[in-house]
Design an enzyme around this catalytic site. Structure first.
Site, short mmCIF file in Angstrom:
data_model
loop_
_atom_site.label_atom_id
_atom_site.label_comp_id
_atom_site.label_asym_id
_atom_site.label_seq_id
_atom_site.Cartn_x
_atom_site.Cartn_y
_atom_site.Cartn_z
N HIS A 37 0.90 -1.28 0.07
CA HIS A 37 -0.06 -0.12 -0.18
C HIS A 37 0.69 1.02 0.02
O HIS A 37 0.74 2.33 0.69
CB HIS A 37 -0.90 0.01 1.37
CG HIS A 37 -2.07 -0.96 0.83
ND1 HIS A 37 -3.27 -0.61 0.07
CD2 HIS A 37 -2.44 -2.08 1.45
CE1 HIS A 37 -4.03 -1.55 0.01
NE2 HIS A 37 -3.62 -2.68 1.07
N LEU A 133 -2.80 -11.66 -5.55
CA LEU A 133 -1.74 -12.22 -6.39
C LEU A 133 -1.93 -11.41 -7.92
O LEU A 133 -1.30 -11.79 -8.75
CB LEU A 133 -1.74 -13.56 -6.50
CG LEU A 133 -1.63 -14.56 -5.31
CD1 LEU A 133 -1.30 -16.00 -5.55
CD2 LEU A 133 -0.02 -13.97 -4.58
N ASP A 180 1.01 -3.86 -9.57
CA ASP A 180 0.71 -5.21 -10.19
C ASP A 180 0.89 -5.11 -11.79
O ASP A 180 1.51 -6.03 -12.23
CB ASP A 180 -0.62 -5.43 -10.08
CG ASP A 180 -1.03 -5.26 -8.50
OD1 ASP A 180 -0.18 -5.15 -7.36
OD2 ASP A 180 -2.35 -5.38 -8.18
C1 GLA Z 1 -3.35 -4.03 -4.97
C2 GLA Z 1 -3.03 -2.76 -6.27
C3 GLA Z 1 -1.75 -2.34 -6.08
C4 GLA Z 1 -1.13 -2.38 -4.56
C5 GLA Z 1 -1.51 -3.29 -3.75
C6 GLA Z 1 -1.39 -2.92 -2.18
O1 GLA Z 1 -2.80 -5.13 -5.50
O2 GLA Z 1 -3.56 -3.11 -7.21
O3 GLA Z 1 -1.54 -1.32 -6.99
O4 GLA Z 1 -1.70 -0.93 -4.28
O5 GLA Z 1 -2.87 -3.62 -3.73
O6 GLA Z 1 0.22 -2.76 -2.06
#
Ligand code: GLA
Length: 394
Positions: A37, A133, A180
């Protein structure tokens, strides 16, 4: 590579469209070791692309109509650039939720004047959905590869990742950061990826050979997580606005030192203060990652992972009882350096850094104890860092 899944998309393609697909692409999910986050706060993240992925079999359709089959749902959808803005299919019916991801990619590409020629496509994934994931990023990046292959354009992986993030932010409606899509686009075999989410500069860090990354799926999924996710992001933005009164030069929580935060936290509403403290301290932790891994100080790195979990649980409040149980048991087992929830939270998976020699035994003991305590049968596996989204050679 999951050859069974590749055969499944090929065979389904044959059944639905006749003939063999011209191409197959693969785009992985990811696991994140540290920096949770913080991507939407300009921080540092340390993910790896994993050996689970979305596979898409596709051929050009000589029109601008794209016909999709989601083999995992046994459902189809039909899209065209004209129907995208209204989130409908070519027959006017609403797009199913799963189809918002490919449709969002089509929309984002069209905003960049990049061609999205008609496809006939079948896709399936072994990234468990809603598990932290990045199954959705893997679907997006798989479609990016498909349209890039047939669209006559070519973008660097990071640019594709940014467009997929735009799709998720503005079409799907989740205000996610870049981690991600970045990890799915840029993954490197056997390497962790260290990304500065402000400059978008990144490098690889080798995972020490005597370590394994173990993923433990609690099998618990929470509904409505995107609303909670967007609320967390809004709290961070509110904190920046308030802190600007004393620190006028800050752009994001990345610019706030732990000392300044401690001095000023009392001015923030309590919930906003908790959320922001997690981010400020987690950015501090993730800044230490590279030096610790390079020095082989896995003990300390693992402690940072454990601290991260406590912070996600108590300050950011994105854990759940089952994730906490999984982490507690893992941390008590031999060979485990660090364990914490991974991804957005609210259910899903934990990531565990474990001595390679003990990883099998660790996985078995963790599965057994977790099931005894919660009644859920978990899925626990040792993952390998894999390459990013790619067209497969047939
Ligand atoms: C999700 C979001 C990412 C990131 C994570 C937490 O996977 O898509 O952009 O913020 O939560 O780290």
């Amino acid at each position: 590579m999951n050859t069974e899944l590749i055969n499944r998309v090929k065979n389904t393609f044959q059944e639905k469209f006749g003939g063999t697909p011209a191409h197959i692409a693969r785009a992985p999910g990811r696991v994140n070791l540290l920096g949770e986050h913080v991507d939407y706060n300009d921080g540092f993240v340390l993910p790896a692309a994993i050996d689970r992925a979305t596979y898409i079999a596709f051929s050009p359709d000589n029109s601008d109509q794209t016909t999709l089959v989601a083999a995992d749902f046994n459902q189809g959808a039909s899209l065209s650039p004209q129907t995208i803005p209204s989130k409908t299919q070519t027959d006017g019916s609403p797009l199913a939720e799963w189809a918002h991801y490919p449709a969002g990619v089509m929309w984002a590409l069209s905003t960049g004047q990049l061609a999205t020629p008609g496809l006939n496509a079948v896709y399936a994934s072994d990234v468990p959905r809603g598990s932290g994931l990045s199954s959705s990023a893997s679907v997006e990046m798989a479609f990016m590869i498909a349209w890039q292959t047939l669209g006559g354009w070519m973008l660097p992986p990071m640019q594709r990742a940014l467009l997929a993030q735009k799709a998720e932010n503005h079409y799907v409606g989740v205000n996610c950061g870049i981690m991600d899509q970045f990890a799915s686009a840029c993954g490197v075999e056997n390497k962790l990826l260290l990304l500065d989410c402000r400059s978008l500069e990144w490098k690889t860090i080798p995972l020490p050979e005597d370590l394994s990354i173990v993923i433990a799926d609690t099998k618990v999924r929470r509904a409505l997580t995107s609303g909670e996710y967007n609320k967390r992001r809004a709290a961070c933005e509110a904190a920046v606005q308030s802190l600007k009164e004393d620190l006028p030069d800050i752009q994001s929580l990345r610019d706030v030192s732990v000392e300044d935060f401690n001095r000023l936290a009392g001015k923030l509403p309590q919930v906003v203060s908790k959320r922001a403290r997690h981010v400020v301290e987690e950015i501090e932790r993730s800044k230490q990652a590279e030096a610790l891994l390079e020095a082989g100080n896995i003990q300390h790195f693992g402690e940072l992972m454990n601290e991260c979990h406590v912070s996600l649980r108590d300050l950011y409040e994105v854990s759940c009882p089952e994730l906490d149980v999984m982490v507690r048991i893992a941390q008590s087992l031999e060979g485990c350096y660090g364990a914490r929830l991974t991804g957005a939270g609210f259910g899903g998976c934990t990531v565990n850094l474990v001595a390679r020699e003990q990883a099998e035994q660790f996985s078995q003991s963790l599965a057994k104890s977790y099931e005894t305590e919660t009644g859920y049968a978990p899925e626990i596996y040792i993952t390998r860092a894999s390459t990013g989204a790619e067209l497969l050679k047939l």
